[in-house]
Design an enzyme around this catalytic site. Structure first.
Site, PDB file in Angstrom:
ATOM      1  N   ASP A   5      73.028 -37.382  81.519  1.00  0.00           N
ATOM      2  CA  ASP A   5      72.824 -36.948  82.235  1.00  0.00           C
ATOM      3  C   ASP A   5      72.590 -38.012  83.872  1.00  0.00           C
ATOM      4  O   ASP A   5      72.043 -38.671  83.555  1.00  0.00           O
ATOM      5  CB  ASP A   5      71.789 -35.967  82.661  1.00  0.00           C
ATOM      6  N   LEU A  10      56.422 -36.120 104.584  1.00  0.00           N
ATOM      7  CA  LEU A  10      56.295 -35.988 103.540  1.00  0.00           C
ATOM      8  C   LEU A  10      55.471 -37.561 103.250  1.00  0.00           C
ATOM      9  O   LEU A  10      54.267 -37.647 102.608  1.00  0.00           O
ATOM     10  CB  LEU A  10      57.277 -36.167 102.323  1.00  0.00           C
ATOM     11  N   ASN A  11      55.782 -38.261 104.041  1.00  0.00           N
ATOM     12  CA  ASN A  11      54.905 -40.042 103.947  1.00  0.00           C
ATOM     13  C   ASN A  11      54.056 -40.403 105.098  1.00  0.00           C
ATOM     14  O   ASN A  11      52.764 -40.391 104.255  1.00  0.00           O
ATOM     15  CB  ASN A  11      56.241 -40.963 104.764  1.00  0.00           C
ATOM     16  N   TYR A  52      60.717 -35.706  86.494  1.00  0.00           N
ATOM     17  CA  TYR A  52      60.834 -36.764  88.006  1.00  0.00           C
ATOM     18  C   TYR A  52      60.849 -36.268  89.124  1.00  0.00           C
ATOM     19  O   TYR A  52      59.248 -37.538  89.673  1.00  0.00           O
ATOM     20  CB  TYR A  52      62.209 -37.067  88.527  1.00  0.00           C
ATOM     21  N   TYR A  53      60.716 -35.592  90.140  1.00  0.00           N
ATOM     22  CA  TYR A  53      59.981 -35.195  90.456  1.00  0.00           C
ATOM     23  C   TYR A  53      58.268 -34.134  90.214  1.00  0.00           C
ATOM     24  O   TYR A  53      57.262 -34.115  91.178  1.00  0.00           O
ATOM     25  CB  TYR A  53      60.160 -34.327  91.826  1.00  0.00           C
ATOM     26  N   GLN A  54      57.879 -33.899  88.821  1.00  0.00           N
ATOM     27  CA  GLN A  54      56.939 -33.347  88.508  1.00  0.00           C
ATOM     28  C   GLN A  54      55.407 -35.177  88.368  1.00  0.00           C
ATOM     29  O   GLN A  54      54.937 -34.361  89.052  1.00  0.00           O
ATOM     30  CB  GLN A  54      56.512 -33.480  86.987  1.00  0.00           C
ATOM     31  N   ARG A  55      56.167 -35.998  88.230  1.00  0.00           N
ATOM     32  CA  ARG A  55      55.275 -36.873  87.913  1.00  0.00           C
ATOM     33  C   ARG A  55      54.539 -37.723  89.289  1.00  0.00           C
ATOM     34  O   ARG A  55      54.264 -37.453  89.672  1.00  0.00           O
ATOM     35  CB  ARG A  55      56.673 -38.106  87.907  1.00  0.00           C
ATOM     36  N   GLU A  95      78.940 -61.120  63.427  1.00  0.00           N
ATOM     37  CA  GLU A  95      80.153 -60.247  63.511  1.00  0.00           C
ATOM     38  C   GLU A  95      80.682 -59.728  62.831  1.00  0.00           C
ATOM     39  O   GLU A  95      81.794 -59.748  61.943  1.00  0.00           O
ATOM     40  CB  GLU A  95      81.569 -62.298  64.460  1.00  0.00           C
ATOM     41  N   HIS A 143      66.323 -29.392  94.955  1.00  0.00           N
ATOM     42  CA  HIS A 143      66.059 -30.135  94.224  1.00  0.00           C
ATOM     43  C   HIS A 143      66.622 -30.481  92.639  1.00  0.00           C
ATOM     44  O   HIS A 143      67.163 -30.908  91.774  1.00  0.00           O
ATOM     45  CB  HIS A 143      64.879 -31.281  94.013  1.00  0.00           C
ATOM     46  N   HIS A 158      57.536 -31.454  97.994  1.00  0.00           N
ATOM     47  CA  HIS A 158      56.974 -32.288  99.762  1.00  0.00           C
ATOM     48  C   HIS A 158      55.492 -30.800 100.185  1.00  0.00           C
ATOM     49  O   HIS A 158      54.828 -31.535 100.805  1.00  0.00           O
ATOM     50  CB  HIS A 158      57.973 -31.814 100.168  1.00  0.00           C
TER      51      HIS A 158
END
Length: 756
Positions: A455, A154-155, A281-284, A685, A435, A208
């Site tokens: 979540d 992947l990297n 998150y993985y779409q990004r 207060e 995922h 990936h």
């Protein structure tokens, strides 16, 4: 005009002619008719950029920041170390920084005509061309597909996606001998290793593989290499993989008849609404390769009409992804997702700029670009910068939205309800590939960008070496993926689908109805029939804006129908300090885990009680706001106060609290109202409206056809919400008698105020 910009313009004037002459000399034997650059930059685009420099503030600032960064990097010199580390280690971080610097330096060469940037790119690529043929696979063995520069392919693919752009930018400046060396010693072997050398990585439908496909495709376009481009677009024609073979992420590499390659990775994970099944998150993360390759294909292979592919889903998905963020722009952590990731990330700068330039110049995207405060140094970035300069931006209006999941939009989805600062996220989607989490019909709640009911997201410290090498921790499987970690039903301390990927991947929840047309009542309802054999779950969530309440409130109805008596655990993961409960609870002298496995081993049981009436109230304070859950209860319910963190000797989990309702029953209904109310100022207060408005909550009717809940506030006003459990068509008329009162309505629900 900024003095640095003036200096930059002077450099352009002085260097332009000499560098162009040198480029022509070195390119005298190049036969490529397209010309370079042609991926994310074009020749005409470069000329337009140069003509506008000094007059487009956001572009000029982005250029100056990039120039400062690369100039400093050049001063430090080139370092291409022998790979040895996992994520976050020095060699990993150095090679990652190198590919980012390569891409930026290449762009600077094109825009500024300063040869030092081309020299820097060439020299670093030559260093890699010398190193790469000597490298075995990476010494770290954690990945199912080890790279050479990095611990996973992947990297390595990340590296090639960015480095291809750098090569494109200096291609015409290089001599033929230099290009031959780079292609024969580095780029072609690199692309073959990612693809032919790792079919278990390359021939998948997964983020990936998207990176792998795009890496091979980008370098293929630069080199005009048809064979590599075909691999990138449509995958390897043959491989030695077994159908159903698993990787160590828990996902299938290949299934019978599954298409592979870049086009398949557009077809399969994206729904027609632009929702990406792995979650935001993985779409990004995947949006960068999706869109830079689409940009490159648009320039080099316009006949593919890539931005029209699957009805323009790649461009549509950018708007979808922005809608999957809270008021602060942070993405909802559905499935594996790191909290805090937002549309300020570099991937979303790319996505917003490309979507604006190629997607019809949507002025709402300009408002996101203004918040990001930087643009790409290419054709797309110029278009955005000019749009902002000309004042074309309009606010991005995030409204309630229902997003389908699945390639054809028929595998569940995600419903988002928004009302006056409240945002409710209801997940009734498919598994989400490797995922995905086992959390059917779960939800989370936000107010003004702050989490109210959370979540958990993923269990990982991304790129922090001292925490598991920066990779996924074992607690991601033992906790974060398990059902009990989410705001939904867990039956008999077993996760949905038994926590088995191969089972969960076959099923998805079904939308019952969604309606956000009425701003007073916005509502979504879905069913899950496969999570537990013999049990049907039906959850309805609504945000109701009623003038008799201080703020909009949430109604949560979970109907459970089962053939057998079961234990149901129904948690709410909140943040903050408990204020008050209407039930007594006991705190044990010794903390013990709530269970032995399936996530329960990670929950401390901090206290336990039983209802004192047919309603339970639970109130807390967080970020200066008061919240109250009022829920219907059975006399035998167990009310558990729990906290994440048990069986976690390395402190990998966040120590956050939960309120859990435990019930033993066959069929049952959990009905709750969640209120945000009042505020507290530590300066004055002063506590204002510190108590909730609900005085009574009842399920006044419930069978297979209808469920009705009655809400009474402290002023004696009674509200009734009735749900049609089967016939939910908007045009159908319903008649129902409850306690000698007749109710008539058309549609899937009705909400009324009655006189007590």
């Amino acid at each position: 005009m900024n003095s640095k910009i003036k200096t930059t313009l002077l450099v352009i004037v002085l260097m332009a002619l000499s560098c162009k002459e040198k480029a022509l000399e070195k390119y005298n034997d190049q036969s490529d008719s397209q010309g370079h650059p042609s991926l994310i930059l074009t020749k005409s685009g470069v000329e337009k950029i140069k003509s506008q420099l000094g007059s487009i503030p956001i572009f000029d600032a982005s250029l100056e920041a990039t120039k400062d960064e690369i100039d400093a990097e050049i001063e430090l010199g080139i370092d291409v170390p022998i790979p040895k580390d996992l994520s976050g280690g020095y060699t990993h971080a150095r090679h990652k920084r190198n590919f980012l610097m390569l891409q930026k330096a290449g762009v600077l060469f094109q825009i500024l005509d300063n040869e030092k940037y081309a020299v820097y790119v060439r020299d670093m690529l030559m260093a890699y061309a010398k190193l790469y043929p000597t490298l075995p696979v990476h010494p770290q063995t954690r990945s199912y597909a080890r790279g050479k520069l990095f611990w996973q392919c992947l990297n390595d693919s990340n590296w090639l996606v960015y480095s291809s752009q750098a090569y494109d930018c200096i291609f015409e400046w290089l001599s033929k001998e230099e290009r031959d060396t780079l292609e024969n010693d580095l780029f072609i072997p690199f692309a073959n290793f990612i693809s032919e050398g790792n079919p278990q990585f390359f021939n998948r439908v997964h983020n990936h593989s998207t990176w792998g496909n795009v890496a091979v495709g980008m370098i293929a376009l630069v080199m005009d290499h048809d064979e590599l481009l075909e691999k990138a677009l449509n995958g390897l024609k043959t491989d030695n993989l077994k159908v159903g073979m698993k990787d160590n992420d828990g996902g299938f590499i290949k299934v019978e008849g599954q298409k592979v390659g870049f086009l398949a990775n557009v077809d399969e994970p994206f729904s027609p609404d632009g929702y990406y099944t792995e979650g935001p998150y993985y779409q990004r993360y995947a949006m960068y390769p999706f869109l830079v390759f689409a940009e490159a294909l648009h320039h080099v292979k316009p006949e593919l009409k890539i931005f029209e592919y699957k009805e323009g889903v790649l461009l549509k998905s950018v708007n979808t992804l922005i809608n999957l963020s809270d008021a602060d722009g942070e993405f909802f952590p559905l499935n594996d997702g790191q909290k805090g990731m937002s549309y300020y990330s570099k991937e979303l700068v790319t996505a917003v700029d490309v979507a604006y330039h190629y997607g019809g110049n949507n002025p709402e995207l300009l408002s996101i670009a203004k918040k990001q405060d930087r643009v790409l140094l290419n054709d797309s970035g110029l278009a955005v910068a000019l749009g902002i300069k000309e004042g074309k931006d309009k606010p991005f209006d995030k409204k309630s939205i229902n997003l389908s999941d699945g390639s054809n939009g028929d595998e569940g989805g995600v419903g988002i309800l928004r009302s006056k600062g409240l945002e409710l996220v209801f997940k009734y989607a498919g598994q989400g590939l490797s995922h995905g989490h086992y959390d059917k019909l779960s939800f989370s709640l936000y107010e003004e960008g702050e989490e109210v009911l959370q979540d958990y997201g993923l269990s990982r410290f991304v790129n922090i070496e001292q925490k598991g090498g920066g990779n996924y921790l074992k607690e991601n499987k033992t906790w974060a993926k398990q059902t009990i970690a989410h705001n939904t039903i867990t039956q008999n301390e077993v996760s949905h689908f038994g926590g088995k990927y191969e089972v969960g991947s076959k099923h998805h929840s079904e939308l019952h109805f969604y309606d956000a047309t009425n701003p007073q009542v916005q509502i979504v309802s879905a069913k899950e029939t496969n999570a537990y054999p013999g049990t049907q779950l039906h959850r309805t969530l609504a945000i109701i804006d009623d003038e008799d309440f201080e703020k909009p409130f949430v109604v949560d109805i979970m109907n459970v129908a089962s053939e057998n008596k079961n234990q149901y655990d129904f948690p709410y993961y909140y943040f903050g300090q408990i204020m008050k409960t209407n039930f007594e609870y006991k705190v044990p002298s010794e903390l013990k885990p709530l269970g032995k496995s399936i996530g329960y081993q990670h929950l401390w049981k901090e206290a336990e009680g039983m209802p004192s009436s047919d309603n339970v109230t639970f109130s807390w304070l967080n970020h200066g706001k008061f919240y109250t859950i009022t829920t219907t209860s059975d006399a035998t319910d167990n009310l558990i106060l729990a906290r994440i963190g048990a069986k976690d000797p390395e402190f990998n989990l966040r120590r956050e609290p939960a309120f859990i309702i435990r019930r033993h029953a066959k069929s049952t209904t959990f009905a709750s109202v969640i209120e945000s109310h009042g505020n507290y100022s530590p300066i004055s207060e002063s506590a204002v409206n510190a108590y909730g408005s609900v005085s009574s909550l009842k399920v006044i009717y419930n069978n297979e056809n209808y469920t009705a809940v009655q809400i009474e506030n402290v002023n004696g006003k009674i509200k009734i919400l009735v749900i049609a459990n089967n016939d939910a068509l908007n045009k159908n008329e319903h008649h129902l008698e409850i306690k000698n009162k007749e109710y008539k309505w058309v549609g899937s629900y009705t909400y009324i105020t009655t006189i007590n």
